[in-house]
Design an enzyme around this catalytic site. Structure first.
Site, PDB file in Angstrom:
ATOM      1  CG  PHE A 139      -1.846   1.229   1.213  1.00  0.00           C
ATOM      2  CD1 PHE A 139      -3.019   1.195   0.473  1.00  0.00           C
ATOM      3  CD2 PHE A 139      -1.530   2.385   1.903  1.00  0.00           C
ATOM      4  CE1 PHE A 139      -3.871   2.305   0.430  1.00  0.00           C
ATOM      5  CE2 PHE A 139      -2.369   3.495   1.868  1.00  0.00           C
ATOM      6  CZ  PHE A 139      -3.548   3.446   1.125  1.00  0.00           C
ATOM      7  CG  ASP A 224       5.696   3.516   1.613  1.00  0.00           C
ATOM      8  OD1 ASP A 224       5.717   4.124   2.708  1.00  0.00           O
ATOM      9  OD2 ASP A 224       4.652   3.352   0.959  1.00  0.00           O
ATOM     10  CE  LYS A 253       0.063   5.409   7.866  1.00  0.00           C
ATOM     11  NZ  LYS A 253      -1.300   5.974   7.906  1.00  0.00           N
TER      12      LYS A 253
END
Length: 399
Positions: A139, A224, A253
């Site tokens: 993702f 990532d 995040k």
């Protein structure tokens, strides 16, 4: 207004892009939040691995208050001292030499895709060398480029035609990855640990093999670390577990303690392909969020947070494994640091809903994996409290 009134207004005015639970958090402190009715919850989701220092950490709150009273925003046409200081902090603790700032993980990954293609075109003189290999079940975000990079059909469904130039291979399979390389390949983009894919941890040798493949084929390696970075695994960056370094890395995040920020880091040679006018972001790295990020990173590095994440991760993993021995519908417990997944053979969504009723915020990935990503400041007492609630739910499931 109480929770029911907020939910009624949400149903009227908010687009249905999320399957929202009937929980209305209005206040948070440490590892706990309270809803609009005053009900208390133990938070083992932490805003999906955003609140690594818990809710409203005093050092982050003070940094935001001080910066908000000084300067909230100015254009990236000018030099921004907190942005420069944050870039120095990140580069001095990683493989990277340069940083680009934006607002989210998707934006950071979008920047990484663009940089990889431009660098490859300039370095190898071949405009057809643009393909990026990513992993199945990965993702990478919700923009068109990052949806195209994501290896999940359910994320891509309804949005074709996707951006051309992505190939998908099984995660943790270096041979399959190398077999997918073509003369058009320019980069390999992977999560060190798949989060949305179900907290999938690769073998110890996998990334060493991937790094060697990239070197041999002159491909860029993009990590990532949007979800796994900033101390989540017990190290500041997850790649430190594997004894290799990427060429490009994305973060978001947890970087600013809850304030929206993203960044792409790269080696000097690669970063040089971005020149004025090739990429940008109006709000990216503005004074407010970069001040929050500096406070977050310094706190993680200086207040023993990494050791705590490692210690509490081992404790939580052990407690979950002990629970697994009692309930045969637990298929596996896996993870590193405080990023842990518990795979079930029963619907995990029902467990999450029962958790809400009993005052604990949990999360599910891939419909069958409970994902535990609590704040890195979580205590043994709070872990024990969550385990007690979870055991009660499991007993109810088997009754």
């Amino acid at each position: 207004m109480n929770s029911a009134q907020w939910i009624e207004k949400s149903d009227k005015y908010i687009m249905k892009t999320y399957g929202r639970y009937p929980v209305v958090p209005v206040r948070g402190a440490g590892c706990r939040v309270w809803d609009a009715d005053g009900k208390e919850y133990l938070d083992f989701l932490a805003g999906v691995a955003v609140n690594n220092l818990g809710h409203c950490h005093p050092k982050v709150v003070k940094a935001i208050q001080d910066q908000a009273a000084t300067m909230i925003h100015c254009s990236n046409y000018y030099q921004i001292p907190p942005q420069i200081e944050l870039a120095e902090l990140l580069c001095s603790h990683s493989f990277a030499d340069k940083a680009f700032f934006c607002n989210s993980g998707a934006e950071a990954n979008e920047a990484a895709i663009k940089l990889a293609r431009k660098y490859s075109r300039e370095t190898h003189g071949n405009p057809e060398r643009y393909e990026i290999i990513t992993a199945l079940a990965s993702f990478h975000g919700r923009t068109m480029a990052t949806v195209s990079a994501t290896g999940q059909e359910k994320v891509q469904k309804f949005f074709d035609p996707l951006l051309h130039g992505f190939r998908y291979v099984p995660f943790n399979d270096a041979a399959a990855l190398e077999a997918a390389i073509t003369p058009q390949t320019c980069a390999i983009m992977l999560e060190p640990i798949q989060g949305e894919g179900g907290v999938v941890v690769p073998s110890a040798d996998y990334f060493r093999a991937v790094r060697e493949i990239c070197n041999r084929h002159q491909l860029l390696l993009i990590f990532d670390e949007v979800q796994v970075g900033i101390g989540r695994t017990g190290k500041l960056f997850a790649y430190e577990h594997f004894g290799i370094e990427p060429d490009i890395m994305t973060l978001a995040k947890a970087l600013a303690g809850g304030a929206p920020i993203g960044t792409m880091l790269a080696r000097d040679e690669v970063a040089a392909s971005f020149s004025p006018g090739t990429h940008g972001s109006t709000f990216g790295g503005n004074p407010l969020v970069t001040a929050a990020a500096i406070a977050t990173i310094r706190c993680i590095l200086e207040d023993g947070i990494l050791n705590r994440a490692e210690e509490m991760g081992e404790y939580l993993l052990g407690e979950l494994e002990a629970l697994a021995k009692k309930f045969p519908f637990v298929a596996e417990v896996r993870g590193i640091g405080l990023m842990i997944g518990m795979e079930l053979t029963v619907p995990a969504g029902d467990v999450v809903k029962k958790g809400h009723e009993r005052g604990v915020l949990l999360n599910v990935a891939q419909d069958k994996v409970l994902r535990f990503v609590p704040p890195l400041i979580v205590s043994k007492q709070e872990v024990n409290e969550m385990i007690g609630i979870l055991e009660g739910i499991f007993q109810e499931v088997t009754a």
